[in-house]
Design an enzyme around this catalytic site. Structure first.
Site, PDB file in Angstrom:
ATOM      1  N   CYS A   1       0.867  -1.193   0.161  1.00 16.86           N
ATOM      2  CA  CYS A   1       0.113  -0.404   0.056  1.00 16.86           C
ATOM      3  C   CYS A   1       0.628   1.100   0.336  1.00 16.86           C
ATOM      4  O   CYS A   1       0.333   2.640  -0.934  1.00 16.86           O
ATOM      5  CB  CYS A   1      -1.344  -0.178   1.542  1.00 16.86           C
TER       6      CYS A   1
ATOM      7  N   THR B   1       8.587   0.188   5.580  1.00 15.56           N
ATOM      8  CA  THR B   1       7.571  -1.490   5.364  1.00 15.56           C
ATOM      9  C   THR B   1       7.650  -2.090   3.736  1.00 15.56           C
ATOM     10  O   THR B   1       7.911  -1.030   3.139  1.00 15.56           O
ATOM     11  CB  THR B   1       6.154  -0.591   5.780  1.00 15.56           C
TER      12      THR B   1
END
Ligand code: SF4
Ligand code: FE
Length: 481
Positions: free
Chosen positions: A102, A189
């Site tokens: 994302c 991430t």
């Protein structure tokens, strides 16, 4: 679109330099600590090929008219924004972990509208460079790591006033063919599961910080980039070879420190270089999109946690107690409240000048502010219902032991008919989400990911329109007519 197998293979072809627990890793893809995080990203490729999820997982590119993975798509409507959140809930349900992809999606959507507005005002050519990159990203179905957070050093000082100039990533040299950058991005991430990285500045900046107002893309394994892998609670259980104590056998997430040791970036990959007046809006939009994201992904993981908790109650023989039922209702209420915010900021989105849709920033910040609280309460209730056995239970090796295995079976049996092993598995899953490797994504990331709580409160103050509310009250009260 890449198949999941092609995705895995494409990572194997890369030349990552990754340090994990003091060692340089040969093959991140097959490393037992890293692999579960790769499996989570792989799921974003797998579900995109599944006809039942096509509507959520894929979109039609506004550039090529081709079907692309939604993670590579620029939102063309509020419906796209809503589908994004639904896709994230689905993936949270399928992985019970952070699936990492994302950040790149949120980064491309933010960079698109900001570069468009920059070019419009300053006559630069960043937007067309960005669109060229995006075209390739969509064609190749890349996973891109959106990288914003700098190490930041002394929080009381601006980037250019830090004792060590590298505490914020910056341009050290401008050449005719490109720039040289140095510094680092922290908490990245999914970095080691990404093909490319999209760098953005981390705060609004003033003129003196011009060298720090820099945005660009580069391959994640570019010469001069290396990674130091983040430690997670209970991570070495993955080295034990079992599949109960890890809690989540297949999936996980990861974060890493990404270091740029004088990396060359050609101009065609640079999307901001010194335009300090635009760094604030890039931060605000990326953060806004990522705060929306949490109204999807955390809800999906929450679904798994609520399910696991209800099973733990079943296996304990406590499911019929009214307080247990009520606690499960409360968990559901909190989880669906998060989802409501994710959907609301999407439905209330609007079109930006570039054509890409932006979420309602006030509602996205309210969404994330709730995420800094509700998963903690959901986790608290899960631990309440699970019982202390979740953290005092013997290991899988004890269960498998030829002699004491029978003792473990006998004394940790709950309701008859449910194998002790099933009870152990579900308690380990709850432990994993609330205290173990997945707790990074479900708990502490709920607090600090996409910005710490105070960052949302600043945005809520800015977007809350207190003056208009005062006028409403004056009108009703008959003041100043
Ligand atoms: Fe996606 Fe959530 Fe992970 Fe962020 S925390 S990358 S939104 S799954
Ligand atoms: Fe995150």
């Amino acid at each position: 679109m890449m198949t999941p197998e092609q995705y895995e293979e494409s990572l194997r072809q890369m030349n990552f330099k990754v340090y994990l627990q003091g060692e340089l890793i040969d093959n991140p893809v097959d490393h037992p600590i890293i692999r579960p995080s790769m499996n989570s990203v792989k799921m974003t490729y797998k579900l995109a090929h599944d006809p039942q999820y096509a509507d959520l997982m894929t979109a039609t590119s506004h550039l090529s008219g081709e079907t692309v993975n939604r993670f590579c798509h620029l939102h063309q409507s509020t419906e796209d924004l809503v589908k994004k959140v639904k896709m994230q809930r689905l993936l949270g349900q399928k992985t019970a972990a952070c699936f990492q992809r994302c950040v790149g999606m949120d980064a491309i959507n933010a960079v698109d509208s900001v570069t468009f507005e920059m070019d419009d005002k300053l006559g630069t050519e960043y937007h067309q460079r960005f669109i060229k990159f995006l075209t390739r990203m969509q064609e190749e179905d890349w996973t891109v790591d959106g990288a914003m957070t700098d190490p930041k050093g002394d929080r009381g000082l601006s980037p250019s006033r830090q004792a060590d100039p590298d505490l914020f990533l910056h341009v050290v040299e401008k050449r005719q063919d490109g720039i040289i950058v140095r510094g680092a991005k922290a908490h990245q991430t999914g970095a080691i599961n990404s093909h490319w990285i999209l760098i953005m500045p981390t705060i609004a900046m003033s003129k003196e910080d011009a060298d720090y107002a820099v945005s660009f893309v580069c391959p994640a394994d570019e010469a001069g980039i290396f990674y130091i892998y983040g430690r997670q609670s209970c991570d070495t259980r993955k080295l034990e070879g079992g599949d109960i104590d890890v809690g989540n056998r297949q999936f996980g997430g990861h974060e890493a420190l990404m270091v740029f040791d004088n990396v060359f970036i050609p101009w065609e990959n640079v999307f901001m270089c010194g335009e300090t007046e635009f760094s604030g809006s890039l931060v605000e939009r990326f953060a806004g999109y990522h705060r929306q994201s949490y109204g999807g992904c955390k809800v999906g993981v929450g679904d798994v946690l609520i399910g696991a908790t209800a099973l733990a109650a079943d296996y304990n023989g406590a499911a019929k107690a009214s307080h247990i039922k009520d606690k499960l209702i409360e968990m559901t209420h909190l989880n669906e409240t998060l989802y409501s915010c994710g959907l609301a900021c999407s439905a209330e989105g609007h079109k930006t000048a570039s054509g890409t849709y932006l979420i309602d920033l006030l509602l996205a910040n309210v969404c994330k502010q709730n995420v800094t609280r509700f998963p903690y309460e959901i986790a608290r209730l899960a631990e309440d219902i699970a019982g202390g056995l979740m953290v005092t239970m013997p290991s899988e090796k004890d269960l498998r032991h030829p002699v004491i295995g029978k003792v473990v079976e006998k004394y940790f049996q709950g309701v008859s008919g449910v194998p002790t092993e099933a009870r152990m598995r579900i308690l380990r899953l709850i432990e994993n989400i609330t205290l173990g490797t997945a707790a990074v994504g479900y708990r502490t990331e709920s607090m600090h990911g996409a910005g710490s709580p105070q960052a949302q409160r600043i945005m809520i103050a800015r977007q809350g329109n207190l003056e208009q509310k005062k006028n409403l009250a004056k009108a009703i009260a008959g003041i100043g007519e």
